[in-house]
Design an enzyme around this catalytic site. Sequence first.
Site, PDB file in Angstrom:
ATOM      1  N   GLN A 256       0.825  -1.197   0.000  1.00 16.41           N
ATOM      2  CA  GLN A 256       0.000   0.000   0.000  1.00 16.41           C
ATOM      3  C   GLN A 256       0.866   1.256   0.000  1.00 16.41           C
ATOM      4  O   GLN A 256       0.546   2.247  -0.656  1.00 16.41           O
ATOM      5  CB  GLN A 256      -0.918   0.008   1.231  1.00 16.41           C
ATOM      6  N   GLU A 257       1.987   1.206   0.690  1.00 19.79           N
ATOM      7  CA  GLU A 257       2.847   2.373   0.789  1.00 19.79           C
ATOM      8  C   GLU A 257       3.636   2.628  -0.493  1.00 19.79           C
ATOM      9  O   GLU A 257       3.753   3.765  -0.941  1.00 19.79           O
ATOM     10  CB  GLU A 257       3.829   2.202   1.962  1.00 19.79           C
TER      11      GLU A 257
END
Length: 488
Positions: free
Chosen positions: A311-312
């Site tokens: 996600q990052e």
Amino acid sequence: MTGLRELLRCLQLLTVVALALALGTCVSRPGLLEQIDTLGTLRVATVNSASTYYLDADGPTGFEYDLIRDFAQKLGLRFEMIVLPDQQAVLDAIANGHAHIGVGVAVSEPRRQRVRFTPPYDEADLEVVYRVYKHKPKTLADLSGDLVLPAHTALADWLRANRPDVEFTIDPQANTEELMDRVAEGDIAATIANADIVAMNQRYYPKLRVAFDLDNVRQKTAWAMAGNGDESVDDTLYNEAIAYLEETKANGRLHILRDRYFGHVKRLGFVGGHEFARQVDNRLHLWEGYFKRAADEYDLDWRLLAAIGYQESHWDKNAVSPTTVRGIMMLTRAAASDMNVTNRRDPAQSIDGGARYFIRMLKRMPEEIDQPDRTWFALAAYNVGYGHVMDARRLLEARGRDPNLWVNLRDALPWLTQERYIAQTRYGYARGHEAAAYVGNIRAYFDILTWMTNNRTTQEPPALDEEESPAGTDIAESPSISIDSPAF
């Protein structure tokens, strides 16, 4: 004279026996709940299903498992889960007395002839699924002869009664999830499933597509018990079950459980799920060992760390955001400094520092926040900051909503962008919409990784040579089981 005395004694004995029998018929039989309490265990029949009951790393779980556990606790009863191969077997267990209650059972008229259902507490659309790039069916008539349904599905009863023109096949050995796999692989043309189960499986099978919903047909789910109009059947357990299910609707508990198990399943969509699966193949193996090492060190699930990392940064060790957070775990300068991370682009340091930072957020959460909500709160804090999460909790509390439930915090985080709420906070504006989406995405990635990696072996971290390592220093926060899907 002796004969007369013997006759009198016989008459007295017969009188005593007759009186005893008469008294016996006057004593009411104990109710079913009393019998269960005497036996000590409520026997609950169900199937292994992503929406009913299954085992994960922490033990028994599932939407129906949580419901029945709360019900048993309310009644002060122990309970035993009896796992059966399909819903027909669940109905058989109820009818023959091997189980007291069946949970997560799809309601149909033929089934009402065998068991007694509570009022339905859940409804879902039924969707026809097919494989992308294939001809898209538009009506049930288009599927005639090509439609395959799972064993013992109540949908077959509905089709026979309402659409006799549609020919279909029942696979007696297959469950819904297996059929969706076969649709995705092109082995069969189409099947029909509960919309929640379709959404869950689309994350695993990106080639699955929904052709259309069945008009005016919804899967209704209820609990099943013995008795189908028989007035002699004891009502104690049945009445308690109805009262409990109505209470869970009224107090919001049912909504909370639905969100916990299904609230994030449609987060990614087709493109996001497909891209994630592609990056699992292309990039995850580069860093999987580092995720596992950090997870072992800090007692975390490595797949959760990997989901955060995706996600990052999409697992790109050189990723940099417009706000200068960087690396696989996208640490800010301040967070990296706190975690003693000297090079945010070093995958080993980034992943280890990100794991420790997440642990910090997890430990800071108030004790009254239980799992799994505690993890979702900590993820939100990882993204938007601990102070903003506490602001959102205070806004909830001021409005009489439980500040310890993720389903409520998810609603409150977007308030941090609105002027009328910002004035009531300590830490001011925050991108709350982003934080809510952030957690939803990670939950979806985590679920997919759990499904994809059940049988994978440990991947050792790669050795980084000097040329691969970035120059300079940047200084700156149970055994697996088969999961079936419930039949219509």
